[in-house]
Design an enzyme around this catalytic site. Structure first.
Site, PDB file in Angstrom:
ATOM      1  N   ARG A 128      47.141  44.511 -65.672  1.00 13.46           N
ATOM      2  CA  ARG A 128      48.024  44.096 -66.763  1.00 13.46           C
ATOM      3  C   ARG A 128      47.289  43.841 -68.069  1.00 13.46           C
ATOM      4  O   ARG A 128      47.845  44.062 -69.142  1.00 13.46           O
ATOM      5  CB  ARG A 128      48.759  42.823 -66.336  1.00 13.46           C
ATOM      6  N   ASP A 132      42.184  45.824 -42.571  1.00 15.86           N
ATOM      7  CA  ASP A 132      41.745  44.564 -41.976  1.00 15.86           C
ATOM      8  C   ASP A 132      40.229  44.680 -41.959  1.00 15.86           C
ATOM      9  O   ASP A 132      39.673  45.454 -41.168  1.00 15.86           O
ATOM     10  CB  ASP A 132      42.283  44.402 -40.547  1.00 15.86           C
ATOM     11  N   HIS A 133      39.557  43.938 -42.848  1.00 16.95           N
ATOM     12  CA  HIS A 133      38.136  44.224 -43.034  1.00 16.95           C
ATOM     13  C   HIS A 133      37.302  43.906 -41.793  1.00 16.95           C
ATOM     14  O   HIS A 133      36.194  44.392 -41.660  1.00 16.95           O
ATOM     15  CB  HIS A 133      37.583  43.539 -44.294  1.00 16.95           C
ATOM     16  N   GLU A 182      34.901  29.111 -39.510  1.00 22.80           N
ATOM     17  CA  GLU A 182      34.475  29.097 -40.916  1.00 22.80           C
ATOM     18  C   GLU A 182      33.966  27.698 -41.245  1.00 22.80           C
ATOM     19  O   GLU A 182      34.542  26.709 -40.771  1.00 22.80           O
ATOM     20  CB  GLU A 182      35.648  29.423 -41.834  1.00 22.80           C
ATOM     21  N   HIS A 198      43.227  39.291 -37.897  1.00 23.29           N
ATOM     22  CA  HIS A 198      41.835  39.504 -37.497  1.00 23.29           C
ATOM     23  C   HIS A 198      41.589  39.251 -35.998  1.00 23.29           C
ATOM     24  O   HIS A 198      41.010  40.085 -35.309  1.00 23.29           O
ATOM     25  CB  HIS A 198      40.897  38.597 -38.308  1.00 23.29           C
TER      26      HIS A 198
HETATM   27  P1  NAD Z   1      44.255  38.217 -58.567  1.00 21.00           P
HETATM   28  O1  NAD Z   1      45.379  37.312 -58.922  1.00 21.00           O
HETATM   29  O2  NAD Z   1      42.865  37.797 -58.808  1.00 21.00           O
HETATM   30  O3  NAD Z   1      44.469  39.610 -59.325  1.00 21.00           O
HETATM   31  C1  NAD Z   1      45.727  40.223 -59.443  1.00 21.00           C
HETATM   32  C2  NAD Z   1      45.582  41.526 -60.197  1.00 21.00           C
HETATM   33  O4  NAD Z   1      46.886  42.100 -60.280  1.00 21.00           O
HETATM   34  C3  NAD Z   1      45.072  41.393 -61.630  1.00 21.00           C
HETATM   35  O5  NAD Z   1      44.218  42.482 -61.895  1.00 21.00           O
HETATM   36  C4  NAD Z   1      46.343  41.530 -62.464  1.00 21.00           C
HETATM   37  O6  NAD Z   1      46.134  42.071 -63.765  1.00 21.00           O
HETATM   38  C5  NAD Z   1      47.135  42.493 -61.623  1.00 21.00           C
HETATM   39  N1  NAD Z   1      48.582  42.400 -61.901  1.00 21.00           N
HETATM   40  C6  NAD Z   1      49.369  41.310 -61.750  1.00 21.00           C
HETATM   41  N2  NAD Z   1      50.636  41.619 -62.133  1.00 21.00           N
HETATM   42  C7  NAD Z   1      50.623  42.910 -62.524  1.00 21.00           C
HETATM   43  C8  NAD Z   1      51.617  43.810 -63.017  1.00 21.00           C
HETATM   44  N3  NAD Z   1      52.880  43.441 -63.201  1.00 21.00           N
HETATM   45  N4  NAD Z   1      51.241  45.068 -63.287  1.00 21.00           N
HETATM   46  C9  NAD Z   1      49.950  45.471 -63.110  1.00 21.00           C
HETATM   47  N5  NAD Z   1      48.990  44.672 -62.641  1.00 21.00           N
HETATM   48  C10 NAD Z   1      49.318  43.409 -62.361  1.00 21.00           C
HETATM   49  O7  NAD Z   1      44.493  38.596 -57.030  1.00 21.00           O
HETATM   50  P2  NAD Z   1      43.383  39.030 -55.945  1.00 21.00           P
HETATM   51  O8  NAD Z   1      42.773  37.799 -55.374  1.00 21.00           O
HETATM   52  O9  NAD Z   1      42.498  40.076 -56.510  1.00 21.00           O
HETATM   53  O10 NAD Z   1      44.300  39.637 -54.778  1.00 21.00           O
HETATM   54  C11 NAD Z   1      44.933  40.906 -54.858  1.00 21.00           C
HETATM   55  C12 NAD Z   1      45.642  41.191 -53.527  1.00 21.00           C
HETATM   56  O11 NAD Z   1      44.683  41.240 -52.486  1.00 21.00           O
HETATM   57  C13 NAD Z   1      46.640  40.086 -53.133  1.00 21.00           C
HETATM   58  O12 NAD Z   1      47.711  40.680 -52.451  1.00 21.00           O
HETATM   59  C14 NAD Z   1      45.839  39.231 -52.171  1.00 21.00           C
HETATM   60  O13 NAD Z   1      46.651  38.570 -51.238  1.00 21.00           O
HETATM   61  C15 NAD Z   1      44.991  40.278 -51.485  1.00 21.00           C
HETATM   62  N6  NAD Z   1      43.729  39.745 -50.933  1.00 21.00           N
HETATM   63  C16 NAD Z   1      42.814  39.132 -51.740  1.00 21.00           C
HETATM   64  C17 NAD Z   1      41.633  38.661 -51.202  1.00 21.00           C
HETATM   65  C18 NAD Z   1      40.592  38.012 -52.066  1.00 21.00           C
HETATM   66  O14 NAD Z   1      39.519  37.700 -51.524  1.00 21.00           O
HETATM   67  N7  NAD Z   1      40.820  37.797 -53.333  1.00 21.00           N
HETATM   68  C19 NAD Z   1      41.370  38.810 -49.831  1.00 21.00           C
HETATM   69  C20 NAD Z   1      42.312  39.456 -49.040  1.00 21.00           C
HETATM   70  C21 NAD Z   1      43.482  39.914 -49.608  1.00 21.00           C
END
Ligand code: NAD
Length: 483
Positions: A51, A176-177, A215, A239
């Site tokens: 975004r 699933d890493h 953990e 997991h």
């Molecule tokens: P985050 O909130 O840090 O990032 C979200 C991203 O989505 C940003 O780049 C933002 O710009 C983008 N975004 C939000 N709304 C948008 C829109 N309308 N259009 C385009 N882009 C948009 O989230 P994150 O921690 O990176 O997680 C992303 C996904 O991965 C989530 O579903 C989360 O559950 C999953 N996940 C994250 C982790 C982790 O370690 N962070 C681990 C496992 C799963």
């Protein structure tokens, strides 16, 4: 031993959510490492899409900062510069029209295309729709989605339906890493590549199996998210269930995606419902101010579990009567993940009872120090007659295979490259995910109905007393949690 890197085909990879935490911490460092290893063709491109309004130069700066923060070693500036040349950025609104034409123009024709949905699941439908509307998605492209894949069976079905309205199952890569970890794949190699283990891998010879994902960290800054989820949804449904499936499954006819996933699905379907007496949930408490679970979430009366231990029965010929004990929790005394297969006693001890109980154990460590230990009973060296001792047969990969073996790709590196190669073996199929939720839902609903509070456990412990009792009552005990 020299490691063999097989280059993957030319690709364009778009990371939706390219500025987010997951992209910065895992996806981009993983791609850099594969680039460094020579696995990316010079033409392959990565496009960040999110975004925030910025141009490609601004995004490259961000990516450089992320690499510097999250790669611990071996990141020469020249290589980073080279890698960054392969990166572009487009500001895209998943729910609007901005940026889509630009993205479509950037993508090359005739190369493998992958879209990583690293955004909230509520955006998956909008993204999928727009990818098609703007001609970005063809029958050959792939999409990658992250956990959480739903929060119950109903929402997982909805999510599957949303994705399948736009993509076929063989285009959907549910990550699933844990499945990308070297040792998890080694579990399959050890089971199915040797004659030694498979004849013993059943209820006749295995007393029980323990799967531990401990953990040492707490919910930290993720309290708001975690409190709506809990250990059962966040860890067990995905997991631990995957680790259980790989341990318990029948040998697939071949190492191909559907053959493996069919066998995993059969394990989930063979799981018996868990009676309340066989499950313990816990919540961590601490004497230090602000350190207890309830201090770290918004709801001061939260009943969400930060720990679960349970006894499972896989109802089939192979496993009838052999329990599988699972446990996972936060703020435990160490970070420790392992699958341990505890074999039965020898049928008769020629040494008499006085030398104690000795059992073979195969312990497969996922973290830290990925590797395996096979404990065998030998005579304790030295004079003084026959004394028995259990020692691990050394299976440290680095010693046996040379220093390159220690430098294995991490789970994200392997899994992203599998997406490009089109290999779904280590990804969850939609029906697997739904079956796992169908098994999980009644447990969570049961907790919601009773109104009981989770048992408490001290931070830096091994979990609630009641979890130890799950095994003690049957003359067994949990293996040590240690790193
Ligand atoms: P985050 O909130 O840090 O990032 C979200 C991203 O989505 C940003 O780049 C933002 O710009 C983008 N975004 C939000 N709304 C948008 C829109 N309308 N259009 C385009 N882009 C948009 O989230 P994150 O921690 O990176 O997680 C992303 C996904 O991965 C989530 O579903 C989360 O559950 C999953 N996940 C994250 C982790 C982790 O370690 N962070 C681990 C496992 C799963």
């Amino acid at each position: 031993m020299v490691s063999r890197v097989i280059p993957v085909e030319d690709f364009d990879l778009v990371i939706f959510g390219g500025t987010g935490d997951l992209a910065r911490r895992k996806i981009l460092p993983a791609l850099f490492r594969r680039f460094q290893a020579g696995q990316m063709t010079p033409e392959s491109r990565i496009v960040g899409a999110a975004r925030s309004e910025m141009d490609s130069a601004g995004y490259r700066k961000d990516v450089r900062a992320a690499l510097e923060e999250f790669l611990d070693k071996d990141r020469p500036k020249a290589e980073i510069d080279d890698f960054l040349e392969r990166i572009d950025y487009v500001a895209v609104d998943a729910t609007g029209d901005g940026g889509w034409d630009e993205l479509s123009k950037l993508l090359r024709k005739g190369v493998t295309r992958a879209f990583y949905f690293s955004v909230a699941p509520s955006l998956f439908g909008a993204l999928a729709e727009r990818l098609h509307q703007h001609g970005c998605a063809g029958p050959k492209c792939r999409i990658v989605v992250e956990k959480p894949f739903g929060r119950d069976l109903h929402s997982a079905r909805e999510l599957n339906k949303t994705l399948r309205d736009h993509f076929s199952e063989n285009q959907i890569y549910r990550i699933d890493h844990y499945l990308g970890k070297e040792t998890v794949q080694n579990l399959m190699a050890v089971r199915f590549g040797n004659v030694l283990f498979e004849p013993l891998w059943n209820a006749h010879y295995v007393d029980h199996v323990q799967i531990t994902v401990a953990e040492s960290v707490g919910v930290d800054g993720r309290g708001a998210y975690y409190d709506k989820s809990g250990a059962m949804r966040d860890m067990v449904q995905n997991h631990l269930m995957q680790l259980l499936c790989l341990t318990a499954m029948e040998p697939p006819a071949r190492f191909s995606p559907d053959a493996v996933r069919d066998e995993k699905l059969k394990v989930i379907r063979a799981l018996e419902a868990v009676p309340p007496a066989d499950i313990v949930r816990g919540q961590y408490v601490s004497k230090s101010k602000g350190e207890s679970y309830l201090d770290q979430v918004e709801d001061p009366g939260s009943r969400t579990e930060s720990f679960v231990a349970m006894k499972l029965q896989v109802s089939n010929w192979r496993w009838a009567g052999t329990p599988f004990y699972l446990r996972t929790g936060k703020r435990l005394k160490a970070r420790h993940t392992e699958i341990a297969v505890i074999f039965k006693d020898a049928p008769h001890s020629i040494f008499g009872q006085s030398l104690g109980r000795h059992r073979n154990v195969l312990a497969i460590r996922l973290q830290p120090n990925e590797g395996m230990d096979l404990f065998v009973t030998i005579k304790e060296p030295g004079p003084g007659g026959m004394r028995l001792v259990d020692v691990p047969l050394d299976m440290t990969f680095a010693d046996a295979l040379g220093p390159d073996a220690a430098d294995v790709p991490d789970a994200y590196e392997r899994l992203i490259m599998d997406v490009i190669r089109g290999d779904q073996t280590l990804f969850m199929r939609g029906d697997e995910v739904e079956a796992a939720w169908a098994w999980t839902d009644p447990i969570i609903e049961g907790w919601e109905d009773t109104g009981d509070r989770p048992k408490t456990y001290e931070v830096d412990s091994t979990g609630p007393e009641e979890a130890a009792m799950l095994l003690h009552r049957e003359g067994r005990r949990w293996r040590e949690i240690a790193n």
